[in-house]
Design a protein around this motif. Structure first.
Motif, PDB file in Angstrom:
ATOM      1  N   GLN A  73       0.847  -1.186   0.000  1.00 46.76           N
ATOM      2  CA  GLN A  73       0.000   0.000   0.000  1.00 46.76           C
ATOM      3  C   GLN A  73       0.891   1.248   0.000  1.00 46.76           C
ATOM      4  O   GLN A  73       1.919   1.261   0.671  1.00 46.76           O
ATOM      5  N   LYS A  74       0.522   2.266  -0.764  1.00 41.75           N
ATOM      6  CA  LYS A  74       1.397   3.438  -0.852  1.00 41.75           C
ATOM      7  C   LYS A  74       1.252   4.334   0.375  1.00 41.75           C
ATOM      8  O   LYS A  74       0.155   4.657   0.790  1.00 41.75           O
ATOM      9  N   ARG A  75       2.398   4.695   0.943  1.00 39.59           N
ATOM     10  CA  ARG A  75       2.393   5.634   2.060  1.00 39.59           C
ATOM     11  C   ARG A  75       3.099   6.907   1.635  1.00 39.59           C
ATOM     12  O   ARG A  75       3.845   6.907   0.660  1.00 39.59           O
ATOM     13  N   PHE A  76       2.902   7.954   2.398  1.00 39.14           N
ATOM     14  CA  PHE A  76       3.491   9.242   2.061  1.00 39.14           C
ATOM     15  C   PHE A  76       4.385   9.708   3.202  1.00 39.14           C
ATOM     16  O   PHE A  76       4.055   9.495   4.369  1.00 39.14           O
ATOM     17  N   ALA A  77       5.504  10.292   2.852  1.00 40.71           N
ATOM     18  CA  ALA A  77       6.368  10.885   3.868  1.00 40.71           C
ATOM     19  C   ALA A  77       6.802  12.248   3.342  1.00 40.71           C
ATOM     20  O   ALA A  77       7.094  12.402   2.152  1.00 40.71           O
ATOM     21  N   THR A  78       6.823  13.234   4.231  1.00 40.44           N
ATOM     22  CA  THR A  78       7.209  14.586   3.816  1.00 40.44           C
ATOM     23  C   THR A  78       8.495  15.001   4.527  1.00 40.44           C
ATOM     24  O   THR A  78       8.668  14.740   5.719  1.00 40.44           O
ATOM     25  N   ILE A  79       9.385  15.624   3.756  1.00 42.57           N
ATOM     26  CA  ILE A  79      10.631  16.159   4.323  1.00 42.57           C
ATOM     27  C   ILE A  79      10.479  17.671   4.475  1.00 42.57           C
ATOM     28  O   ILE A  79      10.230  18.382   3.495  1.00 42.57           O
ATOM     29  N   GLY A  80      10.644  18.164   5.695  1.00 44.81           N
ATOM     30  CA  GLY A  80      10.638  19.613   5.936  1.00 44.81           C
ATOM     31  C   GLY A  80      12.004  20.171   5.564  1.00 44.81           C
ATOM     32  O   GLY A  80      13.038  19.630   5.978  1.00 44.81           O
ATOM     33  N   THR A  81      12.031  21.261   4.792  1.00 43.77           N
ATOM     34  CA  THR A  81      13.325  21.771   4.324  1.00 43.77           C
ATOM     35  C   THR A  81      13.542  23.201   4.843  1.00 43.77           C
ATOM     36  O   THR A  81      13.641  23.387   6.053  1.00 43.77           O
ATOM     37  N   GLY A  82      13.619  24.177   3.956  1.00 37.24           N
ATOM     38  CA  GLY A  82      13.848  25.569   4.369  1.00 37.24           C
ATOM     39  C   GLY A  82      13.274  26.475   3.300  1.00 37.24           C
ATOM     40  O   GLY A  82      12.401  26.065   2.536  1.00 37.24           O
TER      41      GLY A  82
END
Ligand code: GLU
Length: 329
Positions: free
Chosen positions: A32-41
């Motif tokens: 199942q597809k999951r999502f992950a987000t990277i916080g940047t600047g």
């Protein structure tokens, strides 16, 4: 008869839709597809393109991992650590000094206490505490900032705290001796060119869009050295001397590299993020390191060894699994 047929058709269509939905959830056998987000600047910094490069590497294998990584432009290190700790983001890029402070519960985390769920993935590239000033403001040393309008950065940025201690080290009280602005780094270059500020601090990898923009305008600008920092280095062992390579900014009014101090950009996550998600991100960065290094001059110095240095929070088990497999731990 006709009505009956219509009803039957409607029934069949509805049934097929229910089946299709069920089928897409369970049927294919793919994870199942999951999502992950990277916080940047800010978009003119280096965190943003670094996060973008990482997300692209992982997303090439999206079907293998059942994972899609996205990138968010944010206010910087402090914001990223807090958002990852709150579960709003899965990953964040953060300065190594901020990682140490959050893990130990000092500085910005004095009231909240040690961030026990903070986990390290790896270190990225070096960042320098950078001070740029307009030539017409006659600022040749950090001491000359007295009485000037200086952007120290938005709350949530990593650089704001660096500016404050650099000023303190030079005997300048940021609340009374200068007019301190709290603008985001992405706005600072334009504000300097427009004459709305005299100087700005930004802790960032080089080269970057902010100082390219600041050196491309009509108002002449230069980098200001931050030296006489032995006391500061003694007090805060997580800082080291660094230089800003002037070759990246041919329009800056400097003739040689500029001394200052710096940190490392690091990738952080939370103990709550699943091991296989962190494993996938770590593996794609390290397995594709040679290609990653070509994407930005600041990444050129990376080695698999130095990417495990400068981390304070414990390694996330997903990252550790990869490092063991790769013989790095
Ligand atoms: N070091 C800055 C901060 O933590 C961000 C630098 C960048 O975006 O490249 O706020």
């Amino acid at each position: 008869m006709k009505k009956g047929l219509m009803l039957l058709l409607a029934f069949l269509v509805a049934g097929a839709m229910v089946f299709a939905n069920g089928g897409s959830e369970k049927g294919s056998g793919a994870p199942q597809k999951r999502f992950a987000t990277i916080g940047t600047g800010g978009v003119t910094g280096v965190y943003y393109p670094a996060g973008g490069s990482i997300s692209k590497m992982v997303n090439k294998k999206s079907d293998v991992y059942g994972l899609k990584v996205t990138v968010e432009s944010t206010g910087g290190s402090v914001f990223n650590i807090n958002a990852v700790m709150a579960g709003d983001l899965e990953f964040g890029i953060a300065q190594s000094d901020r990682q140490t402070q959050a893990w130990e519960g000092t500085d910005e985390w004095k009231d909240k206490g040690p961030q026990k769920n903070l986990r390290a993935v790896c270190a990225l590239y070096p960042e320098s505490v950078t001070l740029m000033a307009a030539v017409d403001a006659n600022i040749n040393s950090i001491e000359d900032l007295k009485g000037h309008i200086v952007n120290i950065g938005n709350p949530g940025s990593g650089n704001r705290g660096n500016a404050i201690i650099a000023l303190e080290n030079a005997g300048i009280n940021w609340e009374t001796d200068i007019k301190a602005e709290g603008l985001k780094a992405a706005e600072a270059a334009k504000m300097l060119q427009d004459g709305r500020i005299d100087a700005y601090f930004y802790t960032v990898g080089h080269p970057n869009g902010s100082f390219k923009e600041a050196t491309a305008g009509k108002r002449k600008v230069k980098f200001v050295p931050i030296d006489n920092i032995d006391k500061l280095l003694e007090k805060y062992p997580y800082y080291a001397k660094s230089v800003i390579p002037i070759e990246y900014y041919p329009n800056a009014q400097n003739s040689s590299d500029v001394p200052t101090f710096g940190v490392k950009a690091t990738l952080i996550t939370s103990a709550d993020v699943p091991d296989d998600v962190v494993y996938a991100v770590t593996k794609e960065i390290f397995d594709n390191l040679e290609d990653f290094k070509k994407l930005h001059p600041a990444f050129g110095v990376l080695t698999k060894k130095n990417m495990l240095e400068g981390l304070t929070a414990p390694l996330h088990p997903g990252a550790l699994k990869y490092f063991k497999e790769a013989g790095l731990k």
